[in-house]
Design an enzyme around this catalytic site. Sequence first.
Site, PDB file in Angstrom:
ATOM      1  N   LYS A 131      28.108 128.649  40.326  1.00 43.23           N
ATOM      2  CA  LYS A 131      28.330 129.268  39.013  1.00 43.23           C
ATOM      3  C   LYS A 131      29.449 130.303  39.064  1.00 43.23           C
ATOM      4  O   LYS A 131      30.315 130.303  38.209  1.00 43.23           O
ATOM      5  CB  LYS A 131      27.051 129.958  38.515  1.00 43.23           C
ATOM      6  CG  LYS A 131      25.754 129.388  39.023  1.00 43.23           C
ATOM      7  CD  LYS A 131      25.290 128.152  38.305  1.00 43.23           C
ATOM      8  CE  LYS A 131      24.026 127.633  38.970  1.00 43.23           C
ATOM      9  NZ  LYS A 131      23.414 126.516  38.317  1.00 43.23           N
ATOM     10  N   ASP A 178      16.525 134.140  46.318  1.00 42.73           N
ATOM     11  CA  ASP A 178      17.436 133.140  45.779  1.00 42.73           C
ATOM     12  C   ASP A 178      18.432 133.879  44.897  1.00 42.73           C
ATOM     13  O   ASP A 178      18.031 134.593  43.975  1.00 42.73           O
ATOM     14  CB  ASP A 178      16.632 132.113  44.955  1.00 42.73           C
ATOM     15  CG  ASP A 178      17.475 130.913  44.555  1.00 42.73           C
ATOM     16  OD1 ASP A 178      18.693 130.919  44.806  1.00 42.73           O
ATOM     17  OD2 ASP A 178      16.906 129.971  43.976  1.00 42.73           O
ATOM     18  N   TRP A 193      12.449 128.421  38.627  1.00 44.87           N
ATOM     19  CA  TRP A 193      13.324 127.231  38.516  1.00 44.87           C
ATOM     20  C   TRP A 193      12.491 125.998  38.863  1.00 44.87           C
ATOM     21  O   TRP A 193      11.769 125.999  39.873  1.00 44.87           O
ATOM     22  CB  TRP A 193      14.487 127.395  39.494  1.00 44.87           C
ATOM     23  CG  TRP A 193      15.482 126.278  39.523  1.00 44.87           C
ATOM     24  CD1 TRP A 193      16.050 125.638  38.455  1.00 44.87           C
ATOM     25  CD2 TRP A 193      16.049 125.679  40.708  1.00 44.87           C
ATOM     26  NE1 TRP A 193      16.933 124.686  38.895  1.00 44.87           N
ATOM     27  CE2 TRP A 193      16.957 124.685  40.269  1.00 44.87           C
ATOM     28  CE3 TRP A 193      15.899 125.877  42.071  1.00 44.87           C
ATOM     29  CZ2 TRP A 193      17.692 123.903  41.155  1.00 44.87           C
ATOM     30  CZ3 TRP A 193      16.631 125.108  42.949  1.00 44.87           C
ATOM     31  CH2 TRP A 193      17.521 124.134  42.497  1.00 44.87           C
TER      32      TRP A 193
END
Length: 397
Positions: free
Chosen positions: A246, A211, A130
């Site tokens: 999300k 993560d 990311w």
Amino acid sequence: MFLHVEPYAGDPILSLNEAFGKDPRVNKINLSIGIYFDDDGKIPMLPSVRAAELKVVAESGARPYLPMEGAANFRTAVQHLLFGADRQAVLDGRVVTIQTVGSSGGLRVGADFIKRYFPESGILVSDPTWDNHRSVFEGAGITVSTYPYYDADTGGLQFDAMLAALSQAPARSVVLLHACCHNPTGVDLSQDQWRKLLPVLQERELLPFIDIAYQGYGDGIEEDVFAIRLLADSGLSFLVANSFSKNMSLYGERCGALSVVCPDAAQAVNVLGQLKANVRRNYSTPPLHGGQLVARVLTDPDLRRDWEAEVVTMRERIQAMRRQLHDVLSAKLPGRDFSYFLTQRGMFSYTGLNPAQCDRLKDEFGVYILRSGRMCIAGLNTRNVEATAQAMAAVLA
Ligand code: LMR
């Protein structure tokens, strides 16, 4: 006074999303930022989360500060979601969890903790990762380097090269790992590969930082925390940053957490204390509202059941879009292999498109994907998938 302040180049993800917002074309398609849109192209308000909100608002009164570590009901619910209420690490009091400002906040609080207590350690991140990972850790003063991950030839994982690199990492290096739905590639380790990675982490005395921003979007809410539970059961010490942006569609509420799995309960007490001190130095205490929605959904049995079903719906819609994009592209360009759309999981796929091809997609066809070639499959729907495939086929032809 500020003449020496240089202009900000912008963030590759957020800036592209802003550019999409300003694009006047009506048929534009946003596959840039990692947001789940429903088949109508809307960010959903999940019914379970809405019901939780109505209950929370009906019961709410004064708005005191939360403690530095966040709300106790949120912290316990998150810890049980990630690690399992009945698992030994939790029962032993070895896991500490604090509420953070999104999982980005959790990454940053964790990064500050690492810088303070492991000042010699660098962090290894997957190549690629990311975009913001590097910024967060470098921003905390930590040296960032990479380990091999994505295999451009196969659209899969370079697992042997990854293991070899980690086997040679300096002891006490921090290793950033994505528990599921790797961002940006959608390429994950299998359970067997996680089991093979574990002894390398142990032997090299590496400090994993996991993560998990897409729990539920891979194989399932429980399945997606396989790696976290494997590492916790093994007795390793590690950090986990997780997010509800999300899977509860709560992006702007910034609901996340940082957990640290410690060797024993006594060390856990001190680690929690230092995380609190770190929060106090940064933003003092986390916000109240969003975390209470999360806690309510996770702990109310009816809402929890509804939420789990809603996550299945989101996951299956993404899978259907993967299949449709794959089928249309395969029909249009029969010589090419698009099976990576089916094997990669979660919101993202790495298309292998180069920056010039991505620019063409945007400029000529109004299809926005990151210049790295990352496509957010969760932005596809039954009305735009065909047009996306047509545009991709045109730039690939
Ligand atoms: C993404 O990767 O697009 C999301 O995680 C949103 C963000 O903050 O970058």
